[in-house]
Scaffold this motif. Structure first.
Motif, PDB file in Angstrom:
ATOM      1  N   PHE A   1     -66.045   0.653  10.580  1.00 28.94           N
ATOM      2  CA  PHE A   1     -65.692  -0.311   9.544  1.00 28.94           C
ATOM      3  C   PHE A   1     -64.402   0.111   8.842  1.00 28.94           C
ATOM      4  N   GLY A   2     -63.651  -0.889   8.351  1.00 28.01           N
ATOM      5  CA  GLY A   2     -62.443  -0.558   7.601  1.00 28.01           C
ATOM      6  C   GLY A   2     -61.634  -1.790   7.240  1.00 28.01           C
ATOM      7  N   GLY A   3     -60.595  -1.558   6.447  1.00 32.91           N
ATOM      8  CA  GLY A   3     -59.687  -2.621   6.061  1.00 32.91           C
ATOM      9  C   GLY A   3     -58.640  -2.859   7.128  1.00 32.91           C
ATOM     10  N   ALA A   4     -57.785  -3.830   6.872  1.00 33.11           N
ATOM     11  CA  ALA A   4     -56.825  -4.275   7.887  1.00 33.11           C
ATOM     12  C   ALA A   4     -55.737  -3.242   8.182  1.00 33.11           C
ATOM     13  N   TRP A   5     -55.529  -2.268   7.287  1.00 34.57           N
ATOM     14  CA  TRP A   5     -54.532  -1.226   7.508  1.00 34.57           C
ATOM     15  C   TRP A   5     -55.196   0.139   7.672  1.00 34.57           C
ATOM     16  N   SER A   6     -56.434   0.158   8.089  1.00 34.70           N
ATOM     17  CA  SER A   6     -57.216   1.392   8.116  1.00 34.70           C
ATOM     18  C   SER A   6     -56.720   2.397   9.158  1.00 34.70           C
ATOM     19  N   ASN A   7     -56.359   3.599   8.696  1.00 33.24           N
ATOM     20  CA  ASN A   7     -56.030   4.690   9.612  1.00 33.24           C
ATOM     21  C   ASN A   7     -57.252   5.126  10.406  1.00 33.24           C
ATOM     22  N   HIS A   8     -58.422   5.012   9.791  1.00 33.65           N
ATOM     23  CA  HIS A   8     -59.665   5.393  10.460  1.00 33.65           C
ATOM     24  C   HIS A   8     -59.935   4.488  11.664  1.00 33.65           C
ATOM     25  N   LEU A   9     -59.705   3.177  11.501  1.00 37.43           N
ATOM     26  CA  LEU A   9     -59.910   2.265  12.633  1.00 37.43           C
ATOM     27  C   LEU A   9     -58.975   2.610  13.784  1.00 37.43           C
ATOM     28  N   LEU A  10     -57.726   2.871  13.457  1.00 36.92           N
ATOM     29  CA  LEU A  10     -56.758   3.209  14.501  1.00 36.92           C
ATOM     30  C   LEU A  10     -57.129   4.513  15.193  1.00 36.92           C
ATOM     31  N   ALA A  11     -57.525   5.505  14.429  1.00 35.58           N
ATOM     32  CA  ALA A  11     -57.926   6.787  15.018  1.00 35.58           C
ATOM     33  C   ALA A  11     -59.143   6.618  15.911  1.00 35.58           C
TER      34      ALA A  11
ATOM     35  N   PHE B   1     -65.727  -3.676  12.388  1.00 36.18           N
ATOM     36  CA  PHE B   1     -65.826  -4.780  11.441  1.00 36.18           C
ATOM     37  C   PHE B   1     -64.694  -4.604  10.437  1.00 36.18           C
ATOM     38  N   VAL B   2     -63.812  -5.594  10.375  1.00 39.06           N
ATOM     39  CA  VAL B   2     -62.634  -5.517   9.523  1.00 39.06           C
ATOM     40  C   VAL B   2     -62.868  -6.374   8.281  1.00 39.06           C
ATOM     41  N   ARG B   3     -62.666  -5.777   7.128  1.00 41.98           N
ATOM     42  CA  ARG B   3     -62.910  -6.446   5.850  1.00 41.98           C
ATOM     43  C   ARG B   3     -61.850  -7.508   5.572  1.00 41.98           C
ATOM     44  N   GLY B   4     -62.294  -8.747   5.317  1.00 37.23           N
ATOM     45  CA  GLY B   4     -61.384  -9.816   4.909  1.00 37.23           C
ATOM     46  C   GLY B   4     -61.073 -10.807   6.016  1.00 37.23           C
ATOM     47  N   GLU B   5     -60.183 -11.717   5.680  1.00 40.19           N
ATOM     48  CA  GLU B   5     -59.842 -12.800   6.604  1.00 40.19           C
ATOM     49  C   GLU B   5     -59.092 -12.248   7.818  1.00 40.19           C
ATOM     50  N   GLU B   6     -59.149 -13.002   8.902  1.00 39.11           N
ATOM     51  CA  GLU B   6     -58.487 -12.557  10.125  1.00 39.11           C
ATOM     52  C   GLU B   6     -56.977 -12.595   9.948  1.00 39.11           C
ATOM     53  N   ILE B   7     -56.351 -11.463  10.216  1.00 38.18           N
ATOM     54  CA  ILE B   7     -54.901 -11.368  10.122  1.00 38.18           C
ATOM     55  C   ILE B   7     -54.384 -10.556  11.311  1.00 38.18           C
ATOM     56  N   SER B   8     -53.083 -10.492  11.411  1.00 39.57           N
ATOM     57  CA  SER B   8     -52.445  -9.671  12.436  1.00 39.57           C
ATOM     58  C   SER B   8     -51.451  -8.734  11.761  1.00 39.57           C
ATOM     59  N   ASN B   9     -51.480  -7.477  12.135  1.00 37.91           N
ATOM     60  CA  ASN B   9     -50.481  -6.530  11.643  1.00 37.91           C
ATOM     61  C   ASN B   9     -50.298  -5.423  12.679  1.00 37.91           C
ATOM     62  N   ALA B  10     -49.390  -4.499  12.402  1.00 40.01           N
ATOM     63  CA  ALA B  10     -49.055  -3.464  13.381  1.00 40.01           C
ATOM     64  C   ALA B  10     -50.233  -2.555  13.692  1.00 40.01           C
ATOM     65  N   VAL B  11     -51.013  -2.188  12.672  1.00 37.73           N
ATOM     66  CA  VAL B  11     -52.140  -1.272  12.889  1.00 37.73           C
ATOM     67  C   VAL B  11     -53.229  -1.940  13.716  1.00 37.73           C
ATOM     68  N   LEU B  12     -53.568  -3.172  13.389  1.00 34.44           N
ATOM     69  CA  LEU B  12     -54.599  -3.872  14.152  1.00 34.44           C
ATOM     70  C   LEU B  12     -54.135  -4.146  15.580  1.00 34.44           C
ATOM     71  N   ALA B  13     -52.844  -4.408  15.751  1.00 31.01           N
ATOM     72  CA  ALA B  13     -52.312  -4.604  17.109  1.00 31.01           C
ATOM     73  C   ALA B  13     -52.475  -3.326  17.935  1.00 31.01           C
ATOM     74  N   LEU B  14     -52.243  -2.179  17.309  1.00 30.40           N
ATOM     75  CA  LEU B  14     -52.441  -0.909  18.001  1.00 30.40           C
ATOM     76  C   LEU B  14     -53.919  -0.683  18.326  1.00 30.40           C
ATOM     77  N   CYS B  15     -54.793  -1.039  17.393  1.00 35.78           N
ATOM     78  CA  CYS B  15     -56.242  -0.910  17.647  1.00 35.78           C
ATOM     79  C   CYS B  15     -56.627  -1.701  18.901  1.00 35.78           C
ATOM     80  N   LYS B  16     -56.150  -2.936  18.982  1.00 39.30           N
ATOM     81  CA  LYS B  16     -56.463  -3.773  20.145  1.00 39.30           C
ATOM     82  C   LYS B  16     -55.833  -3.217  21.413  1.00 39.30           C
ATOM     83  N   LEU B  17     -54.634  -2.663  21.287  1.00 41.29           N
ATOM     84  CA  LEU B  17     -53.969  -2.066  22.441  1.00 41.29           C
ATOM     85  C   LEU B  17     -54.783  -0.914  23.009  1.00 41.29           C
ATOM     86  N   PHE B  18     -55.439  -0.155  22.143  1.00 42.68           N
ATOM     87  CA  PHE B  18     -56.299   0.948  22.571  1.00 42.68           C
ATOM     88  C   PHE B  18     -57.677   0.469  23.030  1.00 42.68           C
TER      89      PHE B  18
END
Length: 303
Positions: free
Chosen positions: A64-74, A89-106
């Motif tokens: 679990f984490g927010g949209a800029w979570s270092n924990h999610l990326l790690a 599970f990401v807190r809040g409305e669906e958005i796109s940013n660099a950290v979440l893009a990296l999460c999906k890439l992994f």
């Protein structure tokens, strides 16, 4: 079970005129060098979970984490490293940013949930993963395993210090460091810098783990408005620190911790002769969400 994941986290002295003028020595443990994405305390809080997964032959993590979570990326990067499926599970409305893009890439699967539903993480886990072989990991890696994993920060040191500074979100890293200080019967004072408003709860939470807090000092006045909030003087401090030391920090965690360290020295709370260690907890991708704030900074001198 042992994990094939070599650790590189050197301690280096920070040479700065400010420290010389106040007759203190300051060092930094570079946990940011452990891995580009599984960096800092994030790896330390994950490693025992991953060992447990492997030993139990479980292949899915839910966290679990927010949209800029270092924990999610790690977690996402660790999942790719160790062939583990990851869900968040990401807190809040669906958005796109660099950290979440990296999460999906992994390879991480993201589930966006409203803030009300997010408050009950176990309910989310049970509603979506009940009956599956999946491991629940709380936001930020908060857990007994996380505390134990962070004890290794102290175990790796080859020197002793009068004071240690660390940033705190959940307090898990501070708890592990304090536990190790107590086990080694060190006289070191641990300075914990909450990065969110009303961070005084962290001391109580550390106590709930059964950890003696005698050597703990909590500095809850350096949140700069709350989690992921900032002010011009903090941004200017980060800019000046990075440009004069070559050590990258960011405004959400390490910037606030280092600002507190400088301020405690400047106000005489740490006296001449001190030997101080700052813990670099990584999370440098947090800068990506704030880089525009550094444009056109007012000339505020903070160092």
């Amino acid at each position: 079970m042992p994990l094939n994941f070599p650790i590189y986290s050197p301690v280096q002295q920070i040479i700065h005129p400010f420290f010389a003028a106040h007759e203190v020595e300051v060092f930094i443990k570079r946990d940011d060098m452990i891995h580009p994405f599984i960096s800092g305390n994030k790896w330390r809080k994950l490693k025992l979970h991953i060992a447990k997964l492997k030993s139990l032959k479980i292949n899915t993590v839910v966290t679990f984490g927010g949209a800029w979570s270092n924990h999610l990326l790690a977690t996402a990067a660790a999942g790719a490293q160790f062939q583990i499926k990851t869900h968040a599970f990401v807190r809040g409305e669906e958005i796109s940013n660099a950290v979440l893009a990296l999460c999906k890439l992994f390879g991480m699967t993201l589930h966006f949930v409203d803030r009300s539903s997010y408050k009950d993480k176990l309910a989310l886990f049970n509603a979506n993963f009940s009956g599956t072989k999946a491991l629940f990991i709380d936001e930020g890696g908060r857990s007994d395993e996380g505390v134990e994993g962070c004890e290794s920060i102290i175990e790796e040191l080859t020197d002793t210090y009068t004071d240690i500074f660390v940033a705190a979100g959940t307090g898990t890293t501070a708890a592990g460091i304090l536990q190790a200080i107590n086990k080694k019967a060190l006289s070191t004072t641990l300075h914990c810098v909450p990065v969110l408003k009303a961070g005084d709860f962290i001391k109580n939470d550390i106590g709930k783990w059964g950890i003696d807090t005698e050597h703990l000092k909590l500095h809850s006045e350096y949140h700069f408005g709350g989690y992921a909030k900032t002010k011009p003087e903090l941004l200017q401090f980060v800019k000046e620190f990075v440009s004069t030391t070559g050590i990258m920090i960011e405004p959400t965690y390490t910037g606030k911790m280092m600002y507190a360290l400088f301020d405690q020295i400047k106000t005489g709370k740490i006296q001449a002769g001190g030997k101080i260690l700052a813990i670099h907890t990584g999370g440098l991708t947090g800068f990506l969400g704030m880089y525009e704030k550094f444009d056109n900074l007012a000339p505020v001198s903070t160092l």
